[in-house]
Design a protein around this motif. Structure first.
Motif, PDB file in Angstrom:
ATOM      1  N   TYR A   5      -0.555  -0.479  -4.710  1.00 35.75           N
ATOM      2  CA  TYR A   5      -1.900   0.078  -4.806  1.00 35.75           C
ATOM      3  C   TYR A   5      -2.100   1.028  -3.633  1.00 35.75           C
ATOM      4  CZ  TYR A   5      -2.656  -4.177  -1.899  1.00 35.75           C
ATOM      5  OH  TYR A   5      -2.563  -5.194  -0.969  1.00 35.75           O
ATOM      6  N   THR A   6      -3.182   1.768  -3.635  1.00 37.04           N
ATOM      7  CA  THR A   6      -3.408   2.740  -2.577  1.00 37.04           C
ATOM      8  C   THR A   6      -4.898   2.870  -2.291  1.00 37.04           C
ATOM      9  OG1 THR A   6      -2.804   4.956  -1.763  1.00 37.04           O
ATOM     10  CG2 THR A   6      -3.589   4.805  -4.035  1.00 37.04           C
ATOM     11  N   SER A  56       0.671  14.198  -1.795  1.00 38.10           N
ATOM     12  CA  SER A  56      -0.301  14.271  -2.884  1.00 38.10           C
ATOM     13  C   SER A  56      -0.920  12.913  -3.185  1.00 38.10           C
ATOM     14  CB  SER A  56       0.372  14.823  -4.152  1.00 38.10           C
ATOM     15  OG  SER A  56      -0.449  14.631  -5.279  1.00 38.10           O
ATOM     16  N   ILE A  57      -2.237  12.834  -3.063  1.00 39.02           N
ATOM     17  CA  ILE A  57      -2.945  11.611  -3.447  1.00 39.02           C
ATOM     18  C   ILE A  57      -2.797  11.375  -4.937  1.00 39.02           C
ATOM     19  CG2 ILE A  57      -5.263  10.598  -3.692  1.00 39.02           C
ATOM     20  CD1 ILE A  57      -6.004  11.906  -1.039  1.00 39.02           C
ATOM     21  N   GLU A  58      -2.792  12.454  -5.723  1.00 37.58           N
ATOM     22  CA  GLU A  58      -2.664  12.312  -7.174  1.00 37.58           C
ATOM     23  C   GLU A  58      -1.337  11.670  -7.561  1.00 37.58           C
ATOM     24  OE1 GLU A  58      -5.236  12.898  -9.253  1.00 37.58           O
ATOM     25  OE2 GLU A  58      -6.260  13.199  -7.337  1.00 37.58           O
ATOM     26  N   SER A  59      -0.262  11.982  -6.832  1.00 38.82           N
ATOM     27  CA  SER A  59       1.040  11.369  -7.117  1.00 38.82           C
ATOM     28  C   SER A  59       0.999   9.867  -6.862  1.00 38.82           C
ATOM     29  CB  SER A  59       2.134  12.010  -6.254  1.00 38.82           C
ATOM     30  OG  SER A  59       2.303  13.360  -6.582  1.00 38.82           O
ATOM     31  N   LEU A  60       0.332   9.472  -5.771  1.00 44.28           N
ATOM     32  CA  LEU A  60       0.206   8.046  -5.474  1.00 44.28           C
ATOM     33  C   LEU A  60      -0.604   7.336  -6.557  1.00 44.28           C
ATOM     34  CD1 LEU A  60      -0.497   8.069  -1.613  1.00 44.28           C
ATOM     35  CD2 LEU A  60       1.693   8.042  -2.820  1.00 44.28           C
ATOM     36  N   LYS A  61      -1.654   7.957  -7.033  1.00 44.50           N
ATOM     37  CA  LYS A  61      -2.476   7.364  -8.091  1.00 44.50           C
ATOM     38  C   LYS A  61      -1.665   7.146  -9.366  1.00 44.50           C
ATOM     39  CE  LYS A  61      -6.483   9.308  -8.771  1.00 44.50           C
ATOM     40  NZ  LYS A  61      -7.434  10.442  -8.911  1.00 44.50           N
ATOM     41  N   VAL A 101       0.838  -1.208   0.000  1.00 41.63           N
ATOM     42  CA  VAL A 101       0.000   0.000   0.000  1.00 41.63           C
ATOM     43  C   VAL A 101       0.872   1.258   0.000  1.00 41.63           C
ATOM     44  CG1 VAL A 101      -1.775   1.294   1.218  1.00 41.63           C
ATOM     45  CG2 VAL A 101      -1.845  -1.201   1.205  1.00 41.63           C
ATOM     46  N   LEU A 102       0.654   2.119  -0.973  1.00 40.48           N
ATOM     47  CA  LEU A 102       1.328   3.415  -1.009  1.00 40.48           C
ATOM     48  C   LEU A 102       0.571   4.382  -0.099  1.00 40.48           C
ATOM     49  CD1 LEU A 102       2.012   3.803  -4.844  1.00 40.48           C
ATOM     50  CD2 LEU A 102       3.678   3.245  -3.075  1.00 40.48           C
ATOM     51  N   VAL A 103       1.301   5.093   0.762  1.00 37.83           N
ATOM     52  CA  VAL A 103       0.673   6.028   1.696  1.00 37.83           C
ATOM     53  C   VAL A 103       1.341   7.393   1.602  1.00 37.83           C
ATOM     54  CG1 VAL A 103      -0.040   4.223   3.303  1.00 37.83           C
ATOM     55  CG2 VAL A 103       2.199   5.310   3.593  1.00 37.83           C
ATOM     56  N   ARG A 143      -2.752   9.446   5.998  1.00 37.67           N
ATOM     57  CA  ARG A 143      -1.803   8.331   6.134  1.00 37.67           C
ATOM     58  C   ARG A 143      -2.185   7.464   7.328  1.00 37.67           C
ATOM     59  NH1 ARG A 143       3.991   7.297   5.755  1.00 37.67           N
ATOM     60  NH2 ARG A 143       4.675   6.117   7.586  1.00 37.67           N
ATOM     61  N   ASP A 144      -2.456   8.112   8.462  1.00 41.53           N
ATOM     62  CA  ASP A 144      -2.804   7.362   9.666  1.00 41.53           C
ATOM     63  C   ASP A 144      -4.086   6.566   9.481  1.00 41.53           C
ATOM     64  OD1 ASP A 144      -0.594   8.477  10.897  1.00 41.53           O
ATOM     65  OD2 ASP A 144      -1.728  10.166  11.707  1.00 41.53           O
ATOM     66  N   GLN A 145      -5.031   7.132   8.750  1.00 44.01           N
ATOM     67  CA  GLN A 145      -6.289   6.429   8.521  1.00 44.01           C
ATOM     68  C   GLN A 145      -6.081   5.191   7.646  1.00 44.01           C
ATOM     69  OE1 GLN A 145      -8.241   9.935   7.061  1.00 44.01           O
ATOM     70  NE2 GLN A 145      -9.544  10.085   8.857  1.00 44.01           N
ATOM     71  N   ILE A 146      -5.257   5.315   6.615  1.00 43.65           N
ATOM     72  CA  ILE A 146      -4.990   4.165   5.751  1.00 43.65           C
ATOM     73  C   ILE A 146      -4.286   3.057   6.534  1.00 43.65           C
ATOM     74  CG2 ILE A 146      -3.630   3.360   3.777  1.00 43.65           C
ATOM     75  CD1 ILE A 146      -4.259   5.936   2.370  1.00 43.65           C
ATOM     76  N   LEU A 147      -3.302   3.436   7.342  1.00 43.80           N
ATOM     77  CA  LEU A 147      -2.601   2.442   8.152  1.00 43.80           C
ATOM     78  C   LEU A 147      -3.560   1.763   9.113  1.00 43.80           C
ATOM     79  CD1 LEU A 147       0.771   4.289   8.905  1.00 43.80           C
ATOM     80  CD2 LEU A 147       0.373   2.429   7.278  1.00 43.80           C
ATOM     81  N   SER A 148      -4.521   2.529   9.638  1.00 44.59           N
ATOM     82  CA  SER A 148      -5.511   1.955  10.539  1.00 44.59           C
ATOM     83  C   SER A 148      -6.388   0.948   9.803  1.00 44.59           C
ATOM     84  CB  SER A 148      -6.371   3.070  11.143  1.00 44.59           C
ATOM     85  OG  SER A 148      -7.337   2.541  12.015  1.00 44.59           O
ATOM     86  N   ILE A 149      -6.792   1.267   8.590  1.00 47.12           N
ATOM     87  CA  ILE A 149      -7.596   0.339   7.789  1.00 47.12           C
ATOM     88  C   ILE A 149      -6.828  -0.947   7.536  1.00 47.12           C
ATOM     89  CG2 ILE A 149      -8.628  -0.025   5.505  1.00 47.12           C
ATOM     90  CD1 ILE A 149      -9.269   2.985   5.481  1.00 47.12           C
TER      91      ILE A 149
END
Length: 309
Positions: free
Chosen positions: A239-240, A225-230, A191-193, A201-207
């Motif tokens: 994936y992210t 940037s979320i767009e950079s991760l996409k 997972v890219l964060v 970031r903390d929310q994704i790690l929690s999920i």
């Protein structure tokens, strides 16, 4: 003793110069000097030592100035309360918005808000959560728009909606063929964060039920940037997870995957300090936002809210 005299001594303490202090109060220097002297004579205490260069408060003066600032703050809050009671939205107000909300929500609600409230000017700043909290507490920011709950005693939260997290995948990924998907199936190391400091970031790690990620991508990418991760995912790098508003009008639905119900979501709220009195402004922003987002975002019972760690 008058409010104006208190304003004069606070200005004089701020600038330590009679002419500059007078200019800041829009009065003449002789007038300010006379009023400060009258106040000192009335209370029988010298507030400033004029023999120092620049002048400085006396020991007793520092205590008086502290009280004066508190009184002026309460007077300002009283004036603002009166304006609120008259339902006035005229003026400038500062709004801090976190980077993972700003590019997606602002274009949706701002046009309607500006049209509905032509006398209101929002000064909008993109800021991280910790910066918003600090500036709210300092009084240099009026309202924050961010993910909650914060569990800050000095902050009042006004929940707006619950935004689902979606899985953003590269083309052909096996997850895209699955009928069911739950967070436990995710590999935290794939997972890219975002960079540290972002609540997203903390929310994704929690999920993902992880405290950190360790990848074998051959690089370490620190991004806000979320767009950079996409874009990285589009090229086959891991994936992210993305907030739904980041892809709400996206044509590439073939690379998006929803989680089984109850979907993980983040709560988005307006936040202010507990002594903030312009509730009419909160209501106006809230109304414009709710008119601009999908109605399903407002139904908390169908989601599983992800708290900040």
């Amino acid at each position: 003793m008058t409010i104006a005299q208190l304003e004069y001594i606070v200005a004089l303490d701020n600038f330590r110069h009679f002419v500059t202090a007078a200019e800041s109060c829009n009065v003449s220097q002789p007038n300010l000097t006379t009023q400060v002297k009258k106040l000192e004579e009335e209370i029988g205490v010298k507030i400033f030592d004029r023999d120092t260069k620049p002048l400085s408060p006396t020991v007793a003066g520092n205590l008086i100035l502290m009280k004066a600032r508190k009184i002026l703050k309460e007077v300002s809050e009283l004036k603002e309360f009166v304006l609120t009671e008259k339902e006035s939205l005229e003026g400038e107000f500062t709004l801090g918005v976190i980077p993972t909300v700003s590019p997606y929500l602002l274009p949706l609600f701002l046009p309607e808000f500006v049209k509905a409230n032509p006398q209101t000017k929002l000064i909008i700043r993109e800021m991280q959560t910790t910066e918003i909290i600090q500036e709210l507490q300092r009084g240099t920011l009026d309202i924050g728009l961010l993910a909650t709950p914060l569990e800050e005693k000095s902050i009042r939260e006004v929940p707006l909606f619950y935004e689902p997290f979606l899985l953003y995948l590269p083309e052909g990924h096996p997850f895209l063929k699955r009928k069911h998907l739950i967070p436990a199936m995710l590999d935290p190391n794939q997972v890219l964060v975002l960079d540290e400091g972002h609540c997203f970031r903390d929310q994704i790690l929690s999920i993902c039920n992880a405290k950190a990620t360790k990848n074998n991508f051959g690089f370490e990418f620190q991004s806000g940037s979320i767009e950079s991760l996409k874009r990285l995912v589009d090229k086959g790098v891991g994936y992210t997870l993305v907030p739904e508003m980041a892809v709400i009008d996206q044509k590439q639905s073939e690379v998006l995957k929803r989680f089984d119900s109850p979907e993980p979501v983040r709560e988005i709220s307006l936040v202010v300090t507990k002594n903030f009195t312009k509730n009419v402004l909160i209501h106006a922003i809230r109304k414009s936002i709710l008119l601009s987002i999908p109605e399903r975002f407002q139904k908390e019972d169908q989601y599983k809210m992800i708290n900040l760690k």
